[in-house]
Design a protein around this motif. Structure first.
Motif, PDB file in Angstrom:
ATOM      1  N   VAL A   1     -11.624   9.393  -8.105  1.00 32.06           N
ATOM      2  CA  VAL A   1     -11.802   9.302  -9.559  1.00 32.06           C
ATOM      3  C   VAL A   1     -10.490   8.891 -10.230  1.00 32.06           C
ATOM      4  O   VAL A   1     -10.475   8.108 -11.188  1.00 32.06           O
ATOM      5  CB  VAL A   1     -12.300  10.650 -10.132  1.00 32.06           C
ATOM      6  CG1 VAL A   1     -12.243  10.649 -11.661  1.00 32.06           C
ATOM      7  CG2 VAL A   1     -13.718  10.934  -9.653  1.00 32.06           C
ATOM      8  N   ALA A   2      -9.362   9.382  -9.704  1.00 31.07           N
ATOM      9  CA  ALA A   2      -8.044   9.061 -10.271  1.00 31.07           C
ATOM     10  C   ALA A   2      -7.606   7.629  -9.972  1.00 31.07           C
ATOM     11  O   ALA A   2      -6.656   7.145 -10.589  1.00 31.07           O
ATOM     12  CB  ALA A   2      -7.005  10.037  -9.745  1.00 31.07           C
ATOM     13  N   GLY A   3      -8.269   6.965  -9.011  1.00 25.85           N
ATOM     14  CA  GLY A   3      -7.927   5.576  -8.720  1.00 25.85           C
ATOM     15  C   GLY A   3      -7.613   5.253  -7.283  1.00 25.85           C
ATOM     16  O   GLY A   3      -7.312   4.095  -6.959  1.00 25.85           O
ATOM     17  N   ALA A   4      -7.662   6.233  -6.384  1.00 23.82           N
ATOM     18  CA  ALA A   4      -7.385   5.957  -4.973  1.00 23.82           C
ATOM     19  C   ALA A   4      -8.472   5.050  -4.400  1.00 23.82           C
ATOM     20  O   ALA A   4      -9.672   5.296  -4.581  1.00 23.82           O
ATOM     21  CB  ALA A   4      -7.309   7.248  -4.172  1.00 23.82           C
ATOM     22  N   ALA A   5      -8.051   4.026  -3.671  1.00 26.69           N
ATOM     23  CA  ALA A   5      -8.985   3.080  -3.073  1.00 26.69           C
ATOM     24  C   ALA A   5      -9.309   3.429  -1.630  1.00 26.69           C
ATOM     25  O   ALA A   5     -10.254   2.880  -1.055  1.00 26.69           O
ATOM     26  CB  ALA A   5      -8.406   1.668  -3.134  1.00 26.69           C
ATOM     27  N   VAL A   6      -8.505   4.328  -1.035  1.00 23.26           N
ATOM     28  CA  VAL A   6      -8.665   4.683   0.372  1.00 23.26           C
ATOM     29  C   VAL A   6      -8.424   6.184   0.533  1.00 23.26           C
ATOM     30  O   VAL A   6      -7.517   6.738  -0.096  1.00 23.26           O
ATOM     31  CB  VAL A   6      -7.666   3.925   1.279  1.00 23.26           C
ATOM     32  CG1 VAL A   6      -7.947   4.199   2.754  1.00 23.26           C
ATOM     33  CG2 VAL A   6      -7.691   2.423   1.000  1.00 23.26           C
TER      34      VAL A   6
ATOM     35  N   TRP B   1       0.868  -1.170   0.000  1.00 25.97           N
ATOM     36  CA  TRP B   1       0.000   0.000   0.000  1.00 25.97           C
ATOM     37  C   TRP B   1       0.908   1.224   0.000  1.00 25.97           C
ATOM     38  O   TRP B   1       1.936   1.238   0.676  1.00 25.97           O
ATOM     39  CB  TRP B   1      -0.823  -0.081   1.286  1.00 25.97           C
ATOM     40  CG  TRP B   1      -1.835   0.959   1.597  1.00 25.97           C
ATOM     41  CD1 TRP B   1      -1.892   2.243   1.172  1.00 25.97           C
ATOM     42  CD2 TRP B   1      -2.948   0.784   2.474  1.00 25.97           C
ATOM     43  NE1 TRP B   1      -2.968   2.880   1.723  1.00 25.97           N
ATOM     44  CE2 TRP B   1      -3.638   1.999   2.531  1.00 25.97           C
ATOM     45  CE3 TRP B   1      -3.427  -0.290   3.244  1.00 25.97           C
ATOM     46  CZ2 TRP B   1      -4.781   2.189   3.302  1.00 25.97           C
ATOM     47  CZ3 TRP B   1      -4.551  -0.101   4.011  1.00 25.97           C
ATOM     48  CH2 TRP B   1      -5.228   1.119   4.031  1.00 25.97           C
ATOM     49  N   VAL B   2       0.544   2.255  -0.760  1.00 22.81           N
ATOM     50  CA  VAL B   2       1.269   3.526  -0.700  1.00 22.81           C
ATOM     51  C   VAL B   2       0.278   4.639  -0.372  1.00 22.81           C
ATOM     52  O   VAL B   2      -0.841   4.669  -0.880  1.00 22.81           O
ATOM     53  CB  VAL B   2       2.028   3.844  -2.010  1.00 22.81           C
ATOM     54  CG1 VAL B   2       3.174   2.858  -2.212  1.00 22.81           C
ATOM     55  CG2 VAL B   2       1.107   3.853  -3.213  1.00 22.81           C
ATOM     56  N   ASP B   3       0.710   5.547   0.494  1.00 22.31           N
ATOM     57  CA  ASP B   3      -0.125   6.643   0.966  1.00 22.31           C
ATOM     58  C   ASP B   3       0.451   7.946   0.432  1.00 22.31           C
ATOM     59  O   ASP B   3       1.586   8.304   0.758  1.00 22.31           O
ATOM     60  CB  ASP B   3      -0.143   6.643   2.495  1.00 22.31           C
ATOM     61  CG  ASP B   3      -1.144   7.621   3.080  1.00 22.31           C
ATOM     62  OD1 ASP B   3      -2.282   7.664   2.578  1.00 22.31           O
ATOM     63  OD2 ASP B   3      -0.805   8.320   4.058  1.00 22.31           O
ATOM     64  N   ILE B   4      -0.322   8.645  -0.385  1.00 22.67           N
ATOM     65  CA  ILE B   4       0.143   9.851  -1.052  1.00 22.67           C
ATOM     66  C   ILE B   4      -0.371  11.077  -0.308  1.00 22.67           C
ATOM     67  O   ILE B   4      -1.581  11.242  -0.126  1.00 22.67           O
ATOM     68  CB  ILE B   4      -0.366   9.919  -2.513  1.00 22.67           C
ATOM     69  CG1 ILE B   4      -0.161   8.572  -3.237  1.00 22.67           C
ATOM     70  CG2 ILE B   4       0.319  11.058  -3.257  1.00 22.67           C
ATOM     71  CD1 ILE B   4       1.249   8.082  -3.271  1.00 22.67           C
ATOM     72  N   GLY B   5       0.547  11.934   0.118  1.00 19.83           N
ATOM     73  CA  GLY B   5       0.165  13.148   0.829  1.00 19.83           C
ATOM     74  C   GLY B   5       0.568  14.394   0.074  1.00 19.83           C
ATOM     75  O   GLY B   5       1.689  14.486  -0.413  1.00 19.83           O
ATOM     76  N   GLY B   6      -0.336  15.361   0.004  1.00 20.43           N
ATOM     77  CA  GLY B   6      -0.038  16.615  -0.672  1.00 20.43           C
ATOM     78  C   GLY B   6       0.118  17.800   0.254  1.00 20.43           C
ATOM     79  O   GLY B   6       0.596  18.855  -0.173  1.00 20.43           O
TER      80      GLY B   6
ATOM     81  N   THR C   1      -1.501   3.928 -10.225  1.00 16.47           N
ATOM     82  CA  THR C   1      -2.537   2.929 -10.504  1.00 16.47           C
ATOM     83  C   THR C   1      -2.428   2.391 -11.925  1.00 16.47           C
ATOM     84  O   THR C   1      -2.771   1.234 -12.180  1.00 16.47           O
ATOM     85  CB  THR C   1      -3.938   3.497 -10.258  1.00 16.47           C
ATOM     86  OG1 THR C   1      -4.112   4.712 -11.003  1.00 16.47           O
ATOM     87  CG2 THR C   1      -4.141   3.810  -8.779  1.00 16.47           C
ATOM     88  N   ALA C   2      -1.931   3.205 -12.852  1.00 15.77           N
ATOM     89  CA  ALA C   2      -1.717   2.712 -14.216  1.00 15.77           C
ATOM     90  C   ALA C   2      -0.568   1.718 -14.275  1.00 15.77           C
ATOM     91  O   ALA C   2      -0.633   0.705 -14.982  1.00 15.77           O
ATOM     92  CB  ALA C   2      -1.449   3.885 -15.158  1.00 15.77           C
ATOM     93  N   ALA C   3       0.487   1.994 -13.497  1.00 18.47           N
ATOM     94  CA  ALA C   3       1.672   1.132 -13.530  1.00 18.47           C
ATOM     95  C   ALA C   3       1.522  -0.116 -12.679  1.00 18.47           C
ATOM     96  O   ALA C   3       2.044  -1.184 -13.027  1.00 18.47           O
ATOM     97  CB  ALA C   3       2.899   1.925 -13.069  1.00 18.47           C
ATOM     98  N   ARG C   4       0.839   0.007 -11.535  1.00 20.94           N
ATOM     99  CA  ARG C   4       0.698  -1.114 -10.595  1.00 20.94           C
ATOM    100  C   ARG C   4      -0.752  -1.216 -10.111  1.00 20.94           C
ATOM    101  O   ARG C   4      -1.078  -0.804  -9.002  1.00 20.94           O
ATOM    102  CB  ARG C   4       1.637  -0.928  -9.394  1.00 20.94           C
ATOM    103  CG  ARG C   4       3.119  -1.052  -9.715  1.00 20.94           C
ATOM    104  CD  ARG C   4       3.527  -2.473 -10.084  1.00 20.94           C
ATOM    105  NE  ARG C   4       3.343  -3.391  -8.994  1.00 20.94           N
ATOM    106  CZ  ARG C   4       4.310  -3.736  -8.118  1.00 20.94           C
ATOM    107  NH1 ARG C   4       5.509  -3.199  -8.228  1.00 20.94           N
ATOM    108  NH2 ARG C   4       4.068  -4.594  -7.162  1.00 20.94           N
ATOM    109  N   PRO C   5      -1.637  -1.746 -10.938  1.00 23.04           N
ATOM    110  CA  PRO C   5      -3.048  -1.810 -10.543  1.00 23.04           C
ATOM    111  C   PRO C   5      -3.308  -2.693  -9.329  1.00 23.04           C
ATOM    112  O   PRO C   5      -4.373  -2.586  -8.714  1.00 23.04           O
ATOM    113  CB  PRO C   5      -3.748  -2.360 -11.794  1.00 23.04           C
ATOM    114  CG  PRO C   5      -2.669  -2.987 -12.616  1.00 23.04           C
ATOM    115  CD  PRO C   5      -1.429  -2.233 -12.313  1.00 23.04           C
TER     116      PRO C   5
END
Length: 274
Positions: free
Chosen positions: A91-96, A37-42, A68-72
């Motif tokens: 919408v971009a693909g985040a599941a959480v 799992w990777v958690d992206i923070g802005g 998500t395109a590289a590692r679905p």
């Protein structure tokens, strides 16, 4: 859960993965090292300059799309307390959605409810990014548990099923070192709530103050704190140093009987008389 900060002022990496290509590359390397799992923070939780909603979206959405395109197969979450950012990230693909405000945005639960995404409900006090008074609790564990229980009920009322809820006691978030240590000692009381328990202890100040180590020298202490949390019921661990954390987690799982050894050779050969 690996931490990927697309920020110029993150407390640990100081902007090392702020560039889009570095953020995406770091996420893919984390997956190669064993992160599930990777958690992206802005936007960092701590105090600092304001970041607009539009800027936060610009920081996180392209990273989510590329990963998500590289590692679905990789779980991707976005660390945000804004419903508008959450909506775009999903919408971009985040599941959480990893909400460090614990559903502080009154629209957040509704956005997640209609999406199918999971949510991490984290304990904190008041809005992020602002200076706050010294932390005070009569019983930090009881108060954190009550907060999480209340916010779980709020999420369910908004239409998020129980099975899509994850909880985080929020080590160091509006808490001092004694509070974070108390949470760790009594983590089983938080784990008794009916949701998977996530802990984010990596390189935090309660680790540094406990063992008198500056940032950059807290890995052993972070691994010890992480392991203690797993033994007390944590099932998701948010860590910066992926390879070391994966080894420590797998060893802990082997000790607990949850994972078979990778190989079995020691003292398994028949004795030979020479």
């Amino acid at each position: 859960m690996a931490v990927i900060n697309r920020t110029p002022d993150s407390f640990h990496d100081k902007g090392a993965t702020f560039a889009l290509d570095r953020a995406v590359g770091s996420a893919l390397r984390a997956a190669d090292l064993g992160a599930d799992w990777v958690d992206i923070g802005g936007v960092p939780f701590g105090r600092g300059p304001a970041v607009s909603t539009a800027e936060e979206i610009d920081r996180v959405v392209p990273v989510v799309e590329a990963i998500t395109a590289a590692r679905p197969d990789l779980v991707v979450s976005v660390d945000t307390n804004r419903a508008d950012v959450a909506a775009q990230a999903i919408v971009a693909g985040a599941a959480v959605i990893n909400d460090t405000s614990g559903l502080g945005d009154e629209r957040m639960a509704a956005v997640i409810a209609v999406s199918g995404a999971h949510v991490v409900i984290t304990h904190s006090v008041g809005p992020p990014r602002v200076e706050k008074p010294p932390a005070r609790y009569d019983d930090v564990v009881a108060e954190v548990r009550a907060f999480l229980s209340d916010r779980m009920a709020r999420a369910r009322a908004a239409g998020i099923p129980q099975e899509r809820l994850i909880i985080d006691p929020g080590h160091d978030l509006d808490k001092n070192t004694l509070h974070s240590l108390e949470l760790t000692r009594r983590l089983d009381e938080i784990a008794s709530l009916d949701a998977p328990l996530l802990v984010a202890v990596s390189n935090k100040d309660f680790v540094g103050e406990s063992i008198d180590r500056p940032r950059g020298e807290r890995l052993p202490g972070s691994l010890a704190a992480m392991t203690a949390c797993i033994l007390a019921g944590a099932r998701i661990v948010r860590m910066h140093d992926v390879a070391e954390a994966v080894d420590a987690v797998r060893m802990t799982e082997a000790i607990l009987g949850w994972r078979a050894p990778a190989r079995l050779e020691h003292n398994t050969h028949p004795t030979r008389n020479v």
